[in-house]
Motif scaffolding. Structure first.
Motif, short mmCIF file in Angstrom:
data_model
loop_
_atom_site.label_atom_id
_atom_site.label_comp_id
_atom_site.label_asym_id
_atom_site.label_seq_id
_atom_site.Cartn_x
_atom_site.Cartn_y
_atom_site.Cartn_z
N ALA A 10 26.26 7.01 -14.36
CA ALA A 10 24.90 7.47 -14.64
C ALA A 10 24.20 8.01 -13.40
CB ALA A 10 24.08 6.33 -15.23
N GLN A 11 23.25 8.88 -13.66
CA GLN A 11 22.37 9.40 -12.62
C GLN A 11 21.46 8.29 -12.13
OE1 GLN A 11 21.83 12.60 -11.23
NE2 GLN A 11 20.37 11.50 -9.97
N THR A 12 21.13 8.30 -10.87
CA THR A 12 20.16 7.34 -10.36
C THR A 12 18.91 8.08 -9.90
OG1 THR A 12 21.09 7.37 -8.14
CG2 THR A 12 21.89 5.66 -9.64
N PHE A 13 17.80 7.37 -9.95
CA PHE A 13 16.51 7.90 -9.54
C PHE A 13 15.84 6.83 -8.68
CE2 PHE A 13 17.69 9.79 -13.49
CZ PHE A 13 17.25 11.10 -13.43
N MET A 14 15.19 7.25 -7.62
CA MET A 14 14.37 6.33 -6.83
C MET A 14 12.93 6.58 -7.25
SD MET A 14 14.11 3.82 -4.83
CE MET A 14 15.80 3.65 -4.28
N VAL A 15 12.28 5.53 -7.70
CA VAL A 15 10.89 5.61 -8.10
C VAL A 15 10.06 4.93 -7.03
CG1 VAL A 15 9.19 5.00 -9.86
CG2 VAL A 15 11.53 5.62 -10.54
N VAL A 16 9.09 5.68 -6.51
CA VAL A 16 8.16 5.13 -5.54
C VAL A 16 6.84 4.94 -6.26
CG1 VAL A 16 7.00 5.49 -3.33
CG2 VAL A 16 9.34 6.35 -3.67
N GLY A 17 6.43 3.69 -6.39
CA GLY A 17 5.18 3.38 -7.06
C GLY A 17 4.13 2.97 -6.04
N THR A 18 2.97 3.61 -6.13
CA THR A 18 1.86 3.29 -5.23
C THR A 18 0.77 2.60 -6.02
OG1 THR A 18 2.40 5.28 -3.95
CG2 THR A 18 0.25 4.26 -3.55
N LEU A 19 0.36 1.45 -5.54
CA LEU A 19 -0.67 0.66 -6.22
C LEU A 19 -1.98 1.45 -6.26
CD1 LEU A 19 -1.01 -2.21 -7.43
CD2 LEU A 19 -1.89 -2.91 -5.21
N ARG A 20 -2.55 1.55 -7.44
CA ARG A 20 -3.81 2.27 -7.60
C ARG A 20 -4.95 1.49 -6.94
NH1 ARG A 20 -2.12 3.17 -13.55
NH2 ARG A 20 -0.99 5.13 -13.34
N ASP A 21 -5.90 2.22 -6.38
CA ASP A 21 -7.05 1.60 -5.69
C ASP A 21 -7.89 0.74 -6.61
OD1 ASP A 21 -6.35 2.70 -3.24
OD2 ASP A 21 -7.61 4.48 -3.52
N ASP A 22 -7.94 1.09 -7.90
CA ASP A 22 -8.80 0.35 -8.84
C ASP A 22 -8.09 -0.83 -9.50
OD1 ASP A 22 -7.09 1.80 -10.47
OD2 ASP A 22 -8.66 2.51 -11.81
N THR A 23 -6.93 -1.21 -8.99
CA THR A 23 -6.16 -2.30 -9.58
C THR A 23 -6.89 -3.63 -9.43
OG1 THR A 23 -4.06 -1.19 -9.20
CG2 THR A 23 -3.98 -3.58 -9.44
N ASP A 24 -6.95 -4.36 -10.52
CA ASP A 24 -7.49 -5.72 -10.53
C ASP A 24 -6.36 -6.64 -10.07
OD1 ASP A 24 -8.20 -8.35 -11.18
OD2 ASP A 24 -9.26 -7.74 -13.00
N LEU A 25 -6.44 -7.11 -8.83
CA LEU A 25 -5.35 -7.90 -8.26
C LEU A 25 -5.17 -9.24 -8.96
CD1 LEU A 25 -5.79 -7.06 -4.47
CD2 LEU A 25 -4.25 -6.02 -6.15
N THR A 26 -6.23 -9.78 -9.54
CA THR A 26 -6.11 -11.02 -10.31
C THR A 26 -5.28 -10.77 -11.56
OG1 THR A 26 -8.25 -11.76 -9.47
CG2 THR A 26 -7.41 -12.87 -11.44
N GLU A 27 -5.54 -9.66 -12.23
CA GLU A 27 -4.77 -9.30 -13.42
C GLU A 27 -3.31 -9.04 -13.06
OE1 GLU A 27 -5.02 -6.11 -17.13
OE2 GLU A 27 -6.42 -5.95 -15.48
N LEU A 28 -3.10 -8.34 -11.95
CA LEU A 28 -1.74 -8.07 -11.48
C LEU A 28 -1.00 -9.38 -11.21
CD1 LEU A 28 0.16 -5.68 -10.34
CD2 LEU A 28 -0.65 -6.47 -8.13
N ALA A 29 -1.64 -10.30 -10.51
CA ALA A 29 -1.01 -11.59 -10.18
C ALA A 29 -0.67 -12.38 -11.45
CB ALA A 29 -1.92 -12.40 -9.27
N ALA A 30 -1.52 -12.28 -12.46
CA ALA A 30 -1.29 -13.02 -13.71
C ALA A 30 -0.04 -12.53 -14.44
CB ALA A 30 -2.51 -12.89 -14.62
#
Length: 106
Positions: A10-30
């Motif tokens: 299979a083909q491989t892809f590298m995905v670079v994800g950048t955390l959005r500035d408006d992210t609720d870090l409490t929600e992310l942690a949950a």
């Protein structure tokens, strides 16, 4: 639902994800445990390879094994953290013989 790709071919892809500035870090942690479980499922299915996190850069790097970018998007959509990141997808060159052999053993 997409089928599991043959990891040796299979083909491989590298995905670079950048955390959005408006992210609720409490929600992310949950959602951390849900994310971990889903990554393990995808790894077992042969749809995810390497996964790295750079907290200092608010970024994550995920190797996705897929037939095309549509299948990459489908895989990313299953991750609970996906909504918190802007993703850039980079196709990579096909694996060389040694990497293909390693994937076949995994």
């Amino acid at each position: 639902m997409p089928t599991t790709p043959d990891p040796a071919a299979a083909q491989t892809f590298m995905v670079v994800g950048t955390l959005r500035d408006d992210t609720d870090l409490t929600e992310l942690a949950a959602l951390r445990e849900d994310e971990r479980k889903q990554l393990e499922i995808l790894r077992t299915d042969g749809r995810i390879g390497a996964h790295y996190v750079s907290p200092a850069r608010r970024a994550t790097f995920v190797e996705i094994i897929a037939a095309d970018e549509n299948q990459v998007a489908d895989t990313l959509a299953t991750l609970p953290f996906a909504r918190f990141f802007d993703a850039d997808v980079y196709p990579t060159i096909p694996p060389d013989a040694a990497e293909a052999a390693h994937r076949a053993r995994s």
